[in-house]
Design a protein around this motif. Structure first.
Motif, PDB file in Angstrom:
ATOM      1  N   ARG A  17       0.794  -1.013  -0.011  1.00 24.70           N
ATOM      2  CA  ARG A  17       0.079   0.142   0.093  1.00 24.70           C
ATOM      3  C   ARG A  17       0.915   1.263  -0.136  1.00 24.70           C
ATOM      4  O   ARG A  17       0.322   2.221   0.129  1.00 24.70           O
ATOM      5  CB  ARG A  17      -0.844  -0.115   1.358  1.00 24.70           C
ATOM      6  CG  ARG A  17      -1.892  -1.052   1.296  1.00 24.70           C
ATOM      7  CD  ARG A  17      -2.691  -1.360   0.111  1.00 24.70           C
ATOM      8  NE  ARG A  17      -3.646  -2.252   0.031  1.00 24.70           N
ATOM      9  CZ  ARG A  17      -4.960  -2.335   0.402  1.00 24.70           C
ATOM     10  NH1 ARG A  17      -5.515  -1.019   0.244  1.00 24.70           N
ATOM     11  NH2 ARG A  17      -5.829  -3.361  -0.022  1.00 24.70           N
ATOM     12  N   ARG A  85     -16.712  -5.003   0.024  1.00 25.78           N
ATOM     13  CA  ARG A  85     -15.935  -3.819   0.124  1.00 25.78           C
ATOM     14  C   ARG A  85     -16.947  -2.728   0.460  1.00 25.78           C
ATOM     15  O   ARG A  85     -17.804  -2.344  -0.056  1.00 25.78           O
ATOM     16  CB  ARG A  85     -14.847  -3.510  -1.001  1.00 25.78           C
ATOM     17  CG  ARG A  85     -14.053  -2.393  -0.854  1.00 25.78           C
ATOM     18  CD  ARG A  85     -13.095  -1.963  -2.047  1.00 25.78           C
ATOM     19  NE  ARG A  85     -12.259  -1.043  -1.939  1.00 25.78           N
ATOM     20  CZ  ARG A  85     -12.704   0.268  -2.452  1.00 25.78           C
ATOM     21  NH1 ARG A  85     -13.933   0.618  -3.031  1.00 25.78           N
ATOM     22  NH2 ARG A  85     -11.570   1.329  -2.375  1.00 25.78           N
ATOM     23  N   VAL A  87     -16.320   1.640   1.912  1.00 23.24           N
ATOM     24  CA  VAL A  87     -15.472   2.791   2.072  1.00 23.24           C
ATOM     25  C   VAL A  87     -16.245   3.680   3.157  1.00 23.24           C
ATOM     26  O   VAL A  87     -17.219   3.981   3.317  1.00 23.24           O
ATOM     27  CB  VAL A  87     -15.259   3.605   0.833  1.00 23.24           C
ATOM     28  CG1 VAL A  87     -14.469   4.983   1.105  1.00 23.24           C
ATOM     29  CG2 VAL A  87     -14.737   2.981  -0.163  1.00 23.24           C
ATOM     30  N   GLN A  93     -10.640   8.784   3.940  1.00 19.92           N
ATOM     31  CA  GLN A  93     -11.589   7.636   3.697  1.00 19.92           C
ATOM     32  C   GLN A  93     -10.446   6.430   3.849  1.00 19.92           C
ATOM     33  O   GLN A  93      -9.276   6.453   3.482  1.00 19.92           O
ATOM     34  CB  GLN A  93     -12.147   7.898   2.390  1.00 19.92           C
ATOM     35  CG  GLN A  93     -13.153   8.807   2.137  1.00 19.92           C
ATOM     36  CD  GLN A  93     -13.749   8.779   0.959  1.00 19.92           C
ATOM     37  OE1 GLN A  93     -13.396   8.381  -0.004  1.00 19.92           O
ATOM     38  NE2 GLN A  93     -15.169   9.047   1.035  1.00 19.92           N
ATOM     39  N   PHE A  94     -11.104   5.325   4.220  1.00 19.43           N
ATOM     40  CA  PHE A  94     -10.453   4.064   4.184  1.00 19.43           C
ATOM     41  C   PHE A  94     -11.397   3.116   3.764  1.00 19.43           C
ATOM     42  O   PHE A  94     -12.750   3.031   3.950  1.00 19.43           O
ATOM     43  CB  PHE A  94      -9.737   3.987   5.662  1.00 19.43           C
ATOM     44  CG  PHE A  94     -10.701   3.646   6.775  1.00 19.43           C
ATOM     45  CD1 PHE A  94     -11.337   2.430   7.254  1.00 19.43           C
ATOM     46  CD2 PHE A  94     -11.139   4.745   7.433  1.00 19.43           C
ATOM     47  CE1 PHE A  94     -12.143   2.463   8.197  1.00 19.43           C
ATOM     48  CE2 PHE A  94     -11.863   4.862   8.538  1.00 19.43           C
ATOM     49  CZ  PHE A  94     -12.308   3.857   8.882  1.00 19.43           C
ATOM     50  N   GLU A  95     -10.837   1.745   3.535  1.00 17.15           N
ATOM     51  CA  GLU A  95     -11.712   0.749   3.165  1.00 17.15           C
ATOM     52  C   GLU A  95     -11.888  -0.325   3.997  1.00 17.15           C
ATOM     53  O   GLU A  95     -11.046  -0.504   4.772  1.00 17.15           O
ATOM     54  CB  GLU A  95     -11.272   0.248   1.742  1.00 17.15           C
ATOM     55  CG  GLU A  95      -9.924  -0.309   1.743  1.00 17.15           C
ATOM     56  CD  GLU A  95      -9.213  -1.066   0.497  1.00 17.15           C
ATOM     57  OE1 GLU A  95     -10.222  -0.895  -0.410  1.00 17.15           O
ATOM     58  OE2 GLU A  95      -8.336  -1.453   0.381  1.00 17.15           O
ATOM     59  N   THR A 116      -9.039  -3.991   7.384  1.00 20.39           N
ATOM     60  CA  THR A 116      -8.402  -2.548   6.751  1.00 20.39           C
ATOM     61  C   THR A 116      -7.155  -2.458   6.933  1.00 20.39           C
ATOM     62  O   THR A 116      -6.445  -2.580   8.061  1.00 20.39           O
ATOM     63  CB  THR A 116      -9.159  -1.497   7.577  1.00 20.39           C
ATOM     64  OG1 THR A 116     -10.659  -1.331   7.595  1.00 20.39           O
ATOM     65  CG2 THR A 116      -8.798   0.024   7.100  1.00 20.39           C
ATOM     66  N   PRO A 171      -4.587   5.128  -2.007  1.00 21.83           N
ATOM     67  CA  PRO A 171      -5.992   5.510  -1.576  1.00 21.83           C
ATOM     68  C   PRO A 171      -6.353   4.535  -0.566  1.00 21.83           C
ATOM     69  O   PRO A 171      -5.822   3.290  -0.466  1.00 21.83           O
ATOM     70  CB  PRO A 171      -6.614   5.945  -2.715  1.00 21.83           C
ATOM     71  CG  PRO A 171      -6.118   4.932  -3.600  1.00 21.83           C
ATOM     72  CD  PRO A 171      -4.469   4.966  -3.152  1.00 21.83           C
ATOM     73  N   PHE A 172      -7.307   5.062   0.315  1.00 28.63           N
ATOM     74  CA  PHE A 172      -8.077   3.985   1.173  1.00 28.63           C
ATOM     75  C   PHE A 172      -7.369   3.118   2.295  1.00 28.63           C
ATOM     76  O   PHE A 172      -7.843   2.063   2.490  1.00 28.63           O
ATOM     77  CB  PHE A 172      -8.910   2.995   0.377  1.00 28.63           C
ATOM     78  CG  PHE A 172      -9.966   3.827  -0.867  1.00 28.63           C
ATOM     79  CD1 PHE A 172     -10.635   4.565  -0.501  1.00 28.63           C
ATOM     80  CD2 PHE A 172      -9.641   3.429  -2.132  1.00 28.63           C
ATOM     81  CE1 PHE A 172     -11.317   5.383  -1.462  1.00 28.63           C
ATOM     82  CE2 PHE A 172      -9.971   4.249  -2.932  1.00 28.63           C
ATOM     83  CZ  PHE A 172     -11.284   5.223  -2.801  1.00 28.63           C
ATOM     84  N   CYS A 173      -6.286   3.912   2.586  1.00 32.25           N
ATOM     85  CA  CYS A 173      -5.607   3.204   3.902  1.00 32.25           C
ATOM     86  C   CYS A 173      -5.743   4.089   5.261  1.00 32.25           C
ATOM     87  O   CYS A 173      -6.016   5.323   4.976  1.00 32.25           O
ATOM     88  CB  CYS A 173      -4.013   3.355   3.709  1.00 32.25           C
ATOM     89  SG  CYS A 173      -3.560   1.991   2.724  1.00 32.25           S
TER      90      CYS A 173
END
Length: 428
Positions: A17, A85, A87, A93-95, A116, A171-173
């Motif tokens: 990531r 999944r 968000v 934001q994170f997934e 996550t 993104p999304f971490c």
């Protein structure tokens, strides 16, 4: 739910990531919510599910690929991939990913993992990257768990620190700042919401392997905020004294008993909490004995705060332990061991050895540690063993010992009031 095409994405975590995984120092870390760790060490969890879970965690490491993801089921290797999944968050934001341990046929009763990817803030030049495992549930409760995470994220007080520096990542971490805590998913009110207890499992340090091998001596560390760590260092003086305590913990063996002694304020209680937290585990029993009843609640809370586990440890005061032992003892004419005593008294003079009808505290725990010369000197100066015992306790608890961290000097001992026991002649 993810489409078949979306499920084929690379969902590996850790350095995968990061935009530049070779540029900075970092540790691979897996964060477990305390209920997840309880599920892992629970004897009711099947060995098959545990093996699938650990294989799934290894598959999240880049390079694990098909070898790490493969599970033998019916003679064919199958790949575990997230099938859900979501968000979460507004600004950052994170997934939230959800994957079944056995993905061939996913039913409402299938066991799924909610996780996550995260990146932590750098602390003293070191950062952590990895995966946060929120929960393990059945497929039928997947939407419910997602809603709990979103609700906790909405209520969370997102502390922003100007010193937070995160490794460049995709993104999304989830960005975990040094003073950012997560809320307990079971909190029912934003006014009563407490921080989530998160346990750290190091991948590169071998923690994951020890946990998978069911190492009885392994206990995970608890994630603490940087402000709490600094405050604790200020309160308990992270100096040579604390470093000495860490050396004591490192040198002690978990399979042997430990006796902690010292003056008031020297850190005995905090050292005891650290030792118990390091050694507590699902397959171990630990006995903690202390003189003061009020310390028991403090020690219990400290152990629970550090490792999130409160089972397997028994806490007693000296009086309660002796009373409990006395109640459990049974007379046995064939043995002269402790089990032969059915009563514990302060001074039992009805006999000695095997003929004694009770256990004498004075004889076994006081006079048994004094020489003949010392007993003779005490007799000449009218000093009873219990009086001497009480005087020692009062002297060790003197406030000056807490301030100087040294034994009480003779000159000061001679000037203490009579309430500390022994008259001037007896003290000299």
């Amino acid at each position: 739910k993810l489409s078949p095409e979306e499920q084929q994405r690379d969902y590996s975590c850790f350095e995968a990531r990061l935009l530049d995984p070779n540029g900075r120092n970092f540790h691979r870390t897996i964060l477990f919510e305390k209920s997840v760790y309880a599920w892992v060490v629970d004897a009711d969890t099947s060995a098959r599910e545990k093996n699938l879970f650990f294989s799934f965690l290894r598959s999240l490491v880049p390079g694990g690929g098909e070898a790490g993801l493969a599970k033998q089921s019916g003679g064919q290797g199958t790949v575990v991939r997230p099938h859900r999944r979501a968000v979460c968050g507004v600004r950052n934001q994170f997934e939230i990913l959800c994957a079944a341990l056995e993905p061939i046929t996913i039913t409402p009763k299938s066991t799924v993992v909610h996780f996550t990817p995260f990146v932590s803030s750098e602390i003293r030049g070191q950062a952590e990257v990895g995966v946060l495992v929120w929960a393990i549930s059945s497929e039928s409760k997947a939407s419910y768990v997602k809603a709990l995470i979103e609700q906790a994220e909405f209520k969370r007080n997102k502390v922003e620190d100007d010193e937070d520096r995160f490794l460049p990542h995709g993104p999304f971490c989830l960005e975990l700042g040094r003073d950012m805590h997560l809320l307990d998913l079971k909190s029912t009110s934003m006014w009563k919401a407490g921080p989530m207890t998160i346990l750290k499992i190091g991948v590169d340090t071998g923690d994951l392997a020890r946990l998978e091998e069911d190492d009885a001596t392994f206990t995970p560390r608890t994630r603490t905020l940087e402000s709490e760590r600094q405050l604790r260092e200020q309160l308990f003086r992270r100096t040579a004294e604390i470093e000495e305590n860490e050396e004591i913990l490192h040198d002690t063996r978990p399979d042997l008993s430990t006796n902690l002694f010292g003056g008031a304020g020297t850190g005995k209680t905090m050292l005891l909490i650290q030792k118990v937290a390091c050694e507590v585990g699902p397959h171990r029993r630990i006995l903690v004995v202390t003189r003061l009843p009020r310390l028991i609640s403090f020690i219990k809370g400290g152990v629970r705060a550090q490792c999130g586990i409160s089972t397997g440890v028994d806490y007693y005061t000296y009086n309660d332990l002796m009373t409990n032992l006395a109640r459990r003892c049974h007379a046995d004419d064939k043995h002269t061991t402790f089990s032969a005593f059915n009563q514990v008294t302060y001074d039992d003079t009805t006999g000695t050895g095997a003929s004694a009808t009770g256990l004498s505290f004075q004889r076994e725990f006081v006079e048994g540690h004094l020489s003949v010369i010392e007993l003779s000197s005490m007799s000449r100066h009218d000093i009873e063993p219990l009086t001497l015992w009480t005087a020692f306790r009062e002297i060790k608890g003197h406030v000056n010992c807490s301030i100087t961290k040294k034994p009480l000097e003779r000159e000061m001992f001679m000037t203490l009031p009579k309430s500390f026991g022994l008259n001037h002649t007896q003290r000299s």
